[in-house]
Design a protein around this motif. Structure first.
Motif, PDB file in Angstrom:
ATOM      1  N   ALA A 222      60.890  20.579  44.435  1.00  0.00           N
ATOM      2  CA  ALA A 222      62.187  20.946  44.480  1.00  0.00           C
ATOM      3  C   ALA A 222      62.330  21.870  45.636  1.00  0.00           C
ATOM      4  O   ALA A 222      63.392  22.025  46.324  1.00  0.00           O
ATOM      5  CB  ALA A 222      62.525  21.480  43.177  1.00  0.00           C
ATOM      6  N   PHE A 225      62.440  20.166  49.035  1.00  0.00           N
ATOM      7  CA  PHE A 225      63.660  19.636  49.231  1.00  0.00           C
ATOM      8  C   PHE A 225      64.772  20.563  49.653  1.00  0.00           C
ATOM      9  O   PHE A 225      65.692  20.428  50.574  1.00  0.00           O
ATOM     10  CB  PHE A 225      63.912  18.376  48.334  1.00  0.00           C
ATOM     11  CG  PHE A 225      63.136  17.387  48.058  1.00  0.00           C
ATOM     12  CD1 PHE A 225      63.141  16.358  49.218  1.00  0.00           C
ATOM     13  CD2 PHE A 225      62.513  16.977  47.069  1.00  0.00           C
ATOM     14  CE1 PHE A 225      62.367  15.217  49.294  1.00  0.00           C
ATOM     15  CE2 PHE A 225      61.881  15.657  46.934  1.00  0.00           C
ATOM     16  CZ  PHE A 225      61.727  15.039  48.166  1.00  0.00           C
ATOM     17  N   ARG A 226      64.806  21.429  48.898  1.00  0.00           N
ATOM     18  CA  ARG A 226      65.940  22.598  49.231  1.00  0.00           C
ATOM     19  C   ARG A 226      65.685  23.298  50.560  1.00  0.00           C
ATOM     20  O   ARG A 226      66.638  23.336  51.312  1.00  0.00           O
ATOM     21  CB  ARG A 226      65.784  23.544  47.896  1.00  0.00           C
ATOM     22  CG  ARG A 226      67.139  24.333  48.189  1.00  0.00           C
ATOM     23  CD  ARG A 226      67.028  25.610  46.998  1.00  0.00           C
ATOM     24  NE  ARG A 226      68.345  26.114  46.748  1.00  0.00           N
ATOM     25  CZ  ARG A 226      68.897  27.278  47.601  1.00  0.00           C
ATOM     26  NH1 ARG A 226      67.928  27.567  48.359  1.00  0.00           N
ATOM     27  NH2 ARG A 226      69.760  27.742  47.411  1.00  0.00           N
ATOM     28  N   GLU A 248      69.057  15.448  48.936  1.00  0.00           N
ATOM     29  CA  GLU A 248      70.224  16.012  47.766  1.00  0.00           C
ATOM     30  C   GLU A 248      70.149  15.466  46.403  1.00  0.00           C
ATOM     31  O   GLU A 248      69.860  15.919  45.389  1.00  0.00           O
ATOM     32  CB  GLU A 248      71.595  16.052  48.288  1.00  0.00           C
ATOM     33  CG  GLU A 248      72.612  16.542  47.264  1.00  0.00           C
ATOM     34  CD  GLU A 248      73.951  16.582  47.536  1.00  0.00           C
ATOM     35  OE1 GLU A 248      74.721  16.746  46.551  1.00  0.00           O
ATOM     36  OE2 GLU A 248      74.424  16.194  48.723  1.00  0.00           O
ATOM     37  N   LYS A 250      67.197  13.670  45.514  1.00  0.00           N
ATOM     38  CA  LYS A 250      65.893  13.903  44.990  1.00  0.00           C
ATOM     39  C   LYS A 250      65.859  15.382  44.385  1.00  0.00           C
ATOM     40  O   LYS A 250      65.224  15.602  43.378  1.00  0.00           O
ATOM     41  CB  LYS A 250      64.789  13.703  46.193  1.00  0.00           C
ATOM     42  CG  LYS A 250      64.580  12.190  46.389  1.00  0.00           C
ATOM     43  CD  LYS A 250      63.450  12.271  47.361  1.00  0.00           C
ATOM     44  CE  LYS A 250      62.907  10.633  47.766  1.00  0.00           C
ATOM     45  NZ  LYS A 250      62.788  10.060  46.482  1.00  0.00           N
ATOM     46  N   TYR A 251      66.502  16.109  45.099  1.00  0.00           N
ATOM     47  CA  TYR A 251      66.601  17.748  44.682  1.00  0.00           C
ATOM     48  C   TYR A 251      67.251  17.595  43.430  1.00  0.00           C
ATOM     49  O   TYR A 251      66.973  18.373  42.305  1.00  0.00           O
ATOM     50  CB  TYR A 251      67.070  18.368  45.883  1.00  0.00           C
ATOM     51  CG  TYR A 251      67.446  19.991  45.363  1.00  0.00           C
ATOM     52  CD1 TYR A 251      66.128  20.790  45.063  1.00  0.00           C
ATOM     53  CD2 TYR A 251      68.778  20.588  44.957  1.00  0.00           C
ATOM     54  CE1 TYR A 251      66.294  22.195  44.784  1.00  0.00           C
ATOM     55  CE2 TYR A 251      68.984  21.882  44.601  1.00  0.00           C
ATOM     56  CZ  TYR A 251      67.675  22.659  44.548  1.00  0.00           C
ATOM     57  OH  TYR A 251      67.849  23.962  44.182  1.00  0.00           O
ATOM     58  N   THR A 252      68.594  16.973  43.352  1.00  0.00           N
ATOM     59  CA  THR A 252      69.278  17.001  42.088  1.00  0.00           C
ATOM     60  C   THR A 252      68.467  16.334  40.887  1.00  0.00           C
ATOM     61  O   THR A 252      68.898  17.134  39.685  1.00  0.00           O
ATOM     62  CB  THR A 252      70.655  16.379  42.258  1.00  0.00           C
ATOM     63  OG1 THR A 252      71.293  17.064  43.523  1.00  0.00           O
ATOM     64  CG2 THR A 252      71.707  16.332  41.343  1.00  0.00           C
ATOM     65  N   ARG A 255      66.045  19.058  39.759  1.00  0.00           N
ATOM     66  CA  ARG A 255      66.634  20.131  39.168  1.00  0.00           C
ATOM     67  C   ARG A 255      67.545  19.683  37.748  1.00  0.00           C
ATOM     68  O   ARG A 255      67.277  20.316  36.646  1.00  0.00           O
ATOM     69  CB  ARG A 255      67.739  20.939  39.929  1.00  0.00           C
ATOM     70  CG  ARG A 255      67.487  21.372  41.188  1.00  0.00           C
ATOM     71  CD  ARG A 255      66.822  22.809  40.757  1.00  0.00           C
ATOM     72  NE  ARG A 255      67.870  23.801  40.294  1.00  0.00           N
ATOM     73  CZ  ARG A 255      67.599  24.755  39.455  1.00  0.00           C
ATOM     74  NH1 ARG A 255      66.412  24.833  39.118  1.00  0.00           N
ATOM     75  NH2 ARG A 255      68.725  25.556  39.127  1.00  0.00           N
TER      76      ARG A 255
END
Length: 619
Positions: A222, A225-226, A248, A250-252, A255
């Motif tokens: 995470a 990706f951020r 975004e 994948k990050y979302t 998270r």
């Protein structure tokens, strides 16, 4: 709903993965105690003494309240001597508790600061000692991810948990003794009632740690990706290839999975943990009602007041004692992650004690360094793929030798082996006729230099970026001419004139006032850094991948003008770069399939000829 159930199942199973700890808890406890003692032995002694005194004060307070209320109830006309003495005891217990709590906090905070500094520095030093290959392993990054930045706090909290347990036990024994002298059953209820709430808190803390431990790899992903979404270096490709939504998403999702786990943890706190806590509250209420009934039947108002005071303190004390014991375990889990990193051993690289003697150095300066690979094979640790198989070749001293081949043929691996980042699986490498393993790496690095394909862009000053090549910071009074000369060799001498603070200008965008360079300028700057210490051996891994033809020609012209016989090992794809080499070694699938100059290889090595004509056809 299915996702929630899947997450719930994952939450229940986390304790299994959390049990796979690199550092045994016994070893972690021993190391924690050692670093505590070495960091602040006198502070620890003072804390222990204050803890013992603080532990007896709650019992003094309960006894004083009971005596004070009883005496006032018995003597309606005013304070008796007994009342005054009880009041003095109560005042001392309250003021003493406040003063000791503040002193304990001050001593603890001061010791924690020292521990935080020491553990952080220890981690940095440990990571510095690891090998290049260690940083090419995901296990290393997972271990680093799990090291809490507050390790120093956890180490002190480990001690503080034991300290608070001792303090709470002393207080509990004192209060129970006072209450038992009034009524044994009420004393037992006071002792038992808080236990369910303490168990609930322990379970909650265990679940929280297990979640954090198990999702360390996903947390790192995470974070990656951020970083992609917030980095200037990837912004252009993200924009052109329309990757922002993908990254975004994948990050979302990552998270979101964390959010679901945390939400389940909150639900666990409300339901299971909350139910156990409610049992403790009901037990306390029942004991207060029972005490009130007893007091009303025989008029022991003072004992009732003392009991109510004891009840309000006992919940916290039993909880503190129980959580102190479990806190030792909880903080020890976090400390074990730090110990796991501190106990990491660098991957083994054979290293002798042989130094380049004055005689050898004079040879290196006069004719360069001779390199020979004899039947070298290599498999990267943790894999089964053979990257090099029986590779043999020789690089003459003072010559420029190129290694060519398709991607994945083993070119960069040869550089890593020569620079002692990895150990050959079989075979040997010789420097000036001596097995490279007999030399100390410090001695090798004193005359080796390299430009890597994934070169570093140090966001420090322009001068630092060059002077780092000799392992030091840029000193304008001492290094100016040498740095300027290295910059001239790669056609970057104009930067010192156009940048606002000359060679002292900070590069990059990370810090205020920083100036960004083009990727080609960064690569030429890395080349200047590699040349700065005037090496006897220069390893160039794709040195012109990001520079234009004019800059490439200028760089090799500068290399030709070096006034000593420098040995150059050159890895490249461009034939305009390869043609600068006197000798070319051709690799295909980890094997040497050709050896000679350009003209000879065009007729003797079909693979080389096909690569050359394919590249020329696209030129």
């Amino acid at each position: 709903m299915d996702n929630l159930e899947e997450t719930a199942s994952e939450l229940e199973g986390l304790s299994i993965s959390a049990g796979m700890r690199a550092a045994p808890l016994g070893v972690s406890f021993k190391k924690a105690i050692t670093i505590l003692y070495n960091t602040g032995r006198y502070a620890l002694f003072a804390i222990v003494m204050m803890t013992l005194l603080r532990g007896v004060l709650p019992a003094v307070q309960v006894a004083a309240i009971g005596s004070l209320v009883s005496n006032i109830a018995d003597f309606n006309t005013g304070f008796s001597q007994s009342s005054m003495w009880a009041l003095a005891q109560l005042s001392f217990s309250l003021v003493g508790a406040y003063a000791l709590d503040n002193l304990l906090k001050y001593a603890g905070d001061k010791l924690t600061l020292k521990l935080s500094y020491k553990t952080d520095i220890d981690v940095v030093r440990k990571l510095r000692s690891l090998e290049v290959q260690d940083f090419e392993s995901s296990r290393t990054y997972d271990a680093i991810q799990r090291v809490d930045s507050n390790t120093g706090e956890h180490i002190f909290s480990l001690f503080d948990a034991a300290r608070s347990t001792v303090q709470a036990v002393i207080s509990i024994c004192g209060i129970v003794s006072v209450i038992a002298s009034w009524n044994l059953w009420i004393a037992l209820v006071l002792l038992i009632a808080p236990i369910p709430a303490a168990i609930a808190t322990f379970q909650l803390q265990t679940k929280a740690y297990d979640i954090e431990f198990a999702r360390a790899p996903k947390s790192r992903l995470a974070g990656y990706f951020r970083a992609l979404l917030t980095s200037d270096s990837t912004r252009k490709e993200i924009k052109v290839f329309r990757l922002a939504e993908l990254f975004e998403d994948k990050y979302t999702k990552l998270r979101s999975s964390f959010l679901q786990q945390d939400a389940l943890l909150i639900r666990f706190n409300l339901t299971k943990a909350g139910s156990l806590g409610l049992i403790s509250v009901c037990a306390n209420v029942g004991s207060i009602i029972f005490a009130a009934i007893l007091a009303s039947s025989d008029g022991r108002v003072g004992e009732l007041a003392g009991f109510i005071s004891a009840s309000s303190q006992m919940n916290g004390l039993v909880l503190a004692a129980f959580l102190g014991l479990t806190g030792i375990y909880q903080h020890l889990l976090y400390v074990s992650n730090w110990v796991a990193v501190m106990e990491m051993e660098p991957s083994p690289i054979l290293e002798g004690t042989r130094e380049f003697s004055d005689e050898t150095l004079s040879i290196a300066e006069s004719r360069g360094i001779e390199i020979e690979f004899r039947d070298v094979s290599f498999i990267y640790p943790g894999t089964e793929q053979v990257v090099l198989s029986g590779v043999s070749f020789k690089v003459d001293a003072g010559s420029t030798t190129a290694i060519v081949g398709l991607n994945g043929s083993g070119k960069t691996t040869i550089c890593k082996l020569l620079l002692r980042f990895y150990e050959p699986s079989s075979g040997a490498i010789f420097i000036n006729g001596v097995d490279i393993a007999q030399y100390s790496r410090e001695s090798l690095y004193s005359c080796f230099s390299a430009l890597f394909q994934d070169f570093a862009k140090f966001e420090r000053s322009l001068g630092d970026n060059v002077a780092f090549g000799s392992g030091k910071e840029f000193d304008p009074l001492i290094d100016y001419e040498d740095v300027a000369h290295s910059l001239r060799m790669v056609s970057l001498d104009h930067l010192g004139d156009i940048l606002p603070e000359g060679l002292s200008t900070v590069l990059g965008r990370r810090f205020a006032g920083g100036r960004q360079l083009s990727i080609g300028q960064w690569q030429r700057l890395a080349t200047a850094r590699a040349l700065y210490k005037k090496p006897a051996l220069l390893v160039l891994d794709e040195p012109t991948a990001s520079v234009d033809a004019v800059s490439e020609r200028a760089m090799f012209e500068a290399l030709d003008e070096i006034d000593y016989n420098l040995t150059i090992l050159l890895v490249a794809h461009r034939f305009t770069t390869i043609c600068h080499a006197e000798k070319i070694i051709v690799l295909d699938n980890g094997r040497v399939v050709g050896d000679g100059d350009h003209k000879t290889l065009l007729t003797s090595c079909q693979f080389y000829s096909e690569m050359f004509h394919a590249q020329r056809g696209y030129a």
